[in-house]
Enzyme design. Structure first.
Site, PDB file in Angstrom:
ATOM      1  N   ASP A 148       0.831  -1.208   0.000  1.00 16.73           N
ATOM      2  CA  ASP A 148       0.000   0.000   0.000  1.00 16.73           C
ATOM      3  C   ASP A 148       0.867   1.260   0.000  1.00 16.73           C
ATOM      4  O   ASP A 148       2.108   1.185  -0.008  1.00 16.73           O
ATOM      5  CB  ASP A 148      -0.918  -0.060   1.238  1.00 16.73           C
ATOM      6  CG  ASP A 148      -2.304   0.467   0.942  1.00 16.73           C
ATOM      7  OD1 ASP A 148      -2.416   1.401   0.142  1.00 16.73           O
ATOM      8  OD2 ASP A 148      -3.266  -0.058   1.536  1.00 16.73           O
ATOM      9  N   ASN A 185       0.589   8.276  -8.825  1.00 14.79           N
ATOM     10  CA  ASN A 185       1.797   8.660  -9.575  1.00 14.79           C
ATOM     11  C   ASN A 185       1.866   7.939 -10.917  1.00 14.79           C
ATOM     12  O   ASN A 185       2.939   7.525 -11.345  1.00 14.79           O
ATOM     13  CB  ASN A 185       3.048   8.357  -8.749  1.00 14.79           C
ATOM     14  CG  ASN A 185       3.077   9.149  -7.468  1.00 14.79           C
ATOM     15  OD1 ASN A 185       3.480  10.296  -7.451  1.00 14.79           O
ATOM     16  ND2 ASN A 185       2.603   8.537  -6.379  1.00 14.79           N
ATOM     17  N   ASP A 203      -9.989   3.572  -3.484  1.00 11.74           N
ATOM     18  CA  ASP A 203     -10.688   2.334  -3.107  1.00 11.74           C
ATOM     19  C   ASP A 203     -12.096   2.225  -3.696  1.00 11.74           C
ATOM     20  O   ASP A 203     -12.836   3.199  -3.748  1.00 11.74           O
ATOM     21  CB  ASP A 203     -10.820   2.265  -1.583  1.00 11.74           C
ATOM     22  CG  ASP A 203      -9.475   2.021  -0.916  1.00 11.74           C
ATOM     23  OD1 ASP A 203      -8.445   2.050  -1.623  1.00 11.74           O
ATOM     24  OD2 ASP A 203      -9.472   1.811   0.303  1.00 11.74           O
TER      25      ASP A 203
END
Ligand code: GLA
Length: 449
Positions: A148, A185, A203
């Site tokens: 994550d 990114n 999410d």
């Protein structure tokens, strides 16, 4: 001499900066189950072992699902040597015990951490412990790591994930590396050599708007996907209760069209027959898992009505009609026209694709000059194919330079199969009106005769 030394220093630096992922993994999109969407922090040894059992008794393993992944909250601290410590109450026998159990069922085992100092639930993250953690995961018998982006503050994403990728490689156990930095990114531009899949958005939530919004964001990403490198629009919500059966069928179909990783996120022990009929639709799964590894492209975008095309191996293809609207629609579908469509990356037409850019799978293909306009189709008559003329693809050869493809296949070369009805179509006419419920799909596979 100075120049020579500088040259070697530059070469060494670029070698150390390059990622070393395990290349032979995830040749088709990974399939499995992850604890997060349904159970959040309520994970335990018992839950994971029961999920492994249910994976088998439900037929999920036979359908191709193989990874059992524990998401956040399994870890509580680090010991005096910096070793990660798993929750002793929830995992009383340690993580290797759980991994061994999962393996004993013929399944694979996955775990979760974060590239920052903490995970999203504020458990210890991997920052500064990458090589140590990678060795620990290898010792546990981990086969899949979801990594994550919480707690990352000012870190550089590509360098951080490259560091972990190298750490996993150095630990020596082949581990699928699932990059979860939410598309912040543009991982599709750099993650293909670093990991095997990368989240493209924030999410998912268990509702139609969240799901369809994420789906829309995948439109321009098809050229980045291919064997061993997948866009990840997040885990499945099928069976969690926030959408109708029709909507879940749409969710699953769209994910399969996108060649997405298929990580079920529901309670495998308590699945309704409807949920099973979706997650276990082997014909739909076969479209996701096609070895060519192509992600579908949007062929027609009429806002609430779209047509998506996924090229499959053996010159076959899957076509998905999507009714995003809240109303029923009757659409005129020209099967002869659909039979002739060919896709290259994001473009459509009758030319050979441009050469691969930088070794990436199939590159993007901008609108092809001189390609005849495709005749109109049902509700979308006269629209230009979506993606045509899209900027961003790398210097394609001109139409004159590119060789022509052999003549396209036509409807008589195919049997058209309805993937949810599990039936071949008997077409009396080549154009047929198809009724579509709100928020529904129709998926057809053009199977070579
Ligand atoms: C982030 C991820 C989710 C899940 C949670 C766990 O939000 O994107 O998929 O892993 O963290 O805390």
């Amino acid at each position: 001499m100075k120049k020579l030394l500088l040259f070697f220093a530059v070469v060494l630096f670029s070698l150390s900066a390059a990622a070393q992922k395990f290349d032979q993994l995830a040749k088709t999109p990974p399939m499995g189950w992850n604890s997060w969407n349904k159970f959040h922090c309520d994970v335990s040894e018992a839950l994971i072992m029961k999920a492994a059992d249910a994976m088998i008794s439900s037929g999920m393993k036979d359908a191709g699902y193989e990874y059992i992944v524990i998401d956040d909250c399994w870890q509580v601290s680090r010991d005096e040597n910096g070793e990660i410590v798993c929750d002793p109450e929830r995992f009383p026998n340690g993580m290797k015990y759980v991994a061994d159990y999962v393996h004993s069922k013929g399944l694979k085992f996955g775990i979760y951490s974060s590239a920052g100092t903490v995970t999203c639930q504020r458990r210890p993250g991997g920052f500064g412990h990458e090589y140590q953690d990678a060795r620990t995961y290898a010792r546990y018998g981990v086969d899949y790591l979801k990594y994550d982006w919480c707690g990352s503050t000012t870190q550089d994403a590509k360098s951080s994930y490259t560091n972990m990728s190298n750490a996993l490689h150095a630990a020596g156990r082949p581990i699928v590396f699932s990059i979860c930095e939410w598309g912040s990114n543009k991982p599709w531009e750099w993650a293909g050599t670093v990991g095997h899949l990368w989240r493209t958005t924030g999410d998912i939530s268990d509702n139609w708007n969240s799901m369809i919004d994420i789906f829309e964001k995948q439109k321009d990403l098809s050229r980045y996907a291919g064997p061993g490198r997948w866009n990840d629009p997040d885990m499945l919500e099928v069976g969690n209760g926030g959408m109708t059966t029709e909507e879940y069928r749409t969710h699953f179909s769209l994910w399969c069209m996108l060649a997405s990783p298929l990580m079920a996120g529901n309670d495998l022990e308590n699945m309704t027959p409807e949920t099973k009929s979706i997650l276990l639709n082997k014909e739909m799964i076969a479209i996701d898992q096609d070895t060519l590894g192509r992600q579908a492209t949007c062929y027609r975008d009429n806002a609430d009505y779209q047509i998506w095309v996924k090229t499959l191996s053996n010159n076959e293809k899957a076509i998905c009609l999507l009714n995003k609207s809240d109303e029923k629609k009757s659409v005129l579908v020209d099967f002869e026209l659909l039979a002739g469509i060919r896709t290259f990356g994001r473009g459509f037409g009758g030319m050979m694709p441009a050469p691969p850019a930088g070794g990436a799978g199939m590159p993007g293909m901008p609108g092809i000059p001189g390609t005849p306009a495709v005749p109109g189709m049902g509700a979308t008559a006269g629209q230009r194919p979506q993606g045509a003329g899209t900027p961003g693809a790398t210097n394609p050869p001109s139409a004159q330079q590119r060789p022509r493809m052999p003549a396209p296949l036509t409807l008589k070369d195919y049997t058209v199969r309805d993937i949810w009805e599990h039936k071949d179509l008997t077409l009396k006419e080549t154009s047929v009106y198809v009724d579509m419920l709100p928020h529904s799909v129709k998926v057809y596979r053009f199977v070579r005769k």
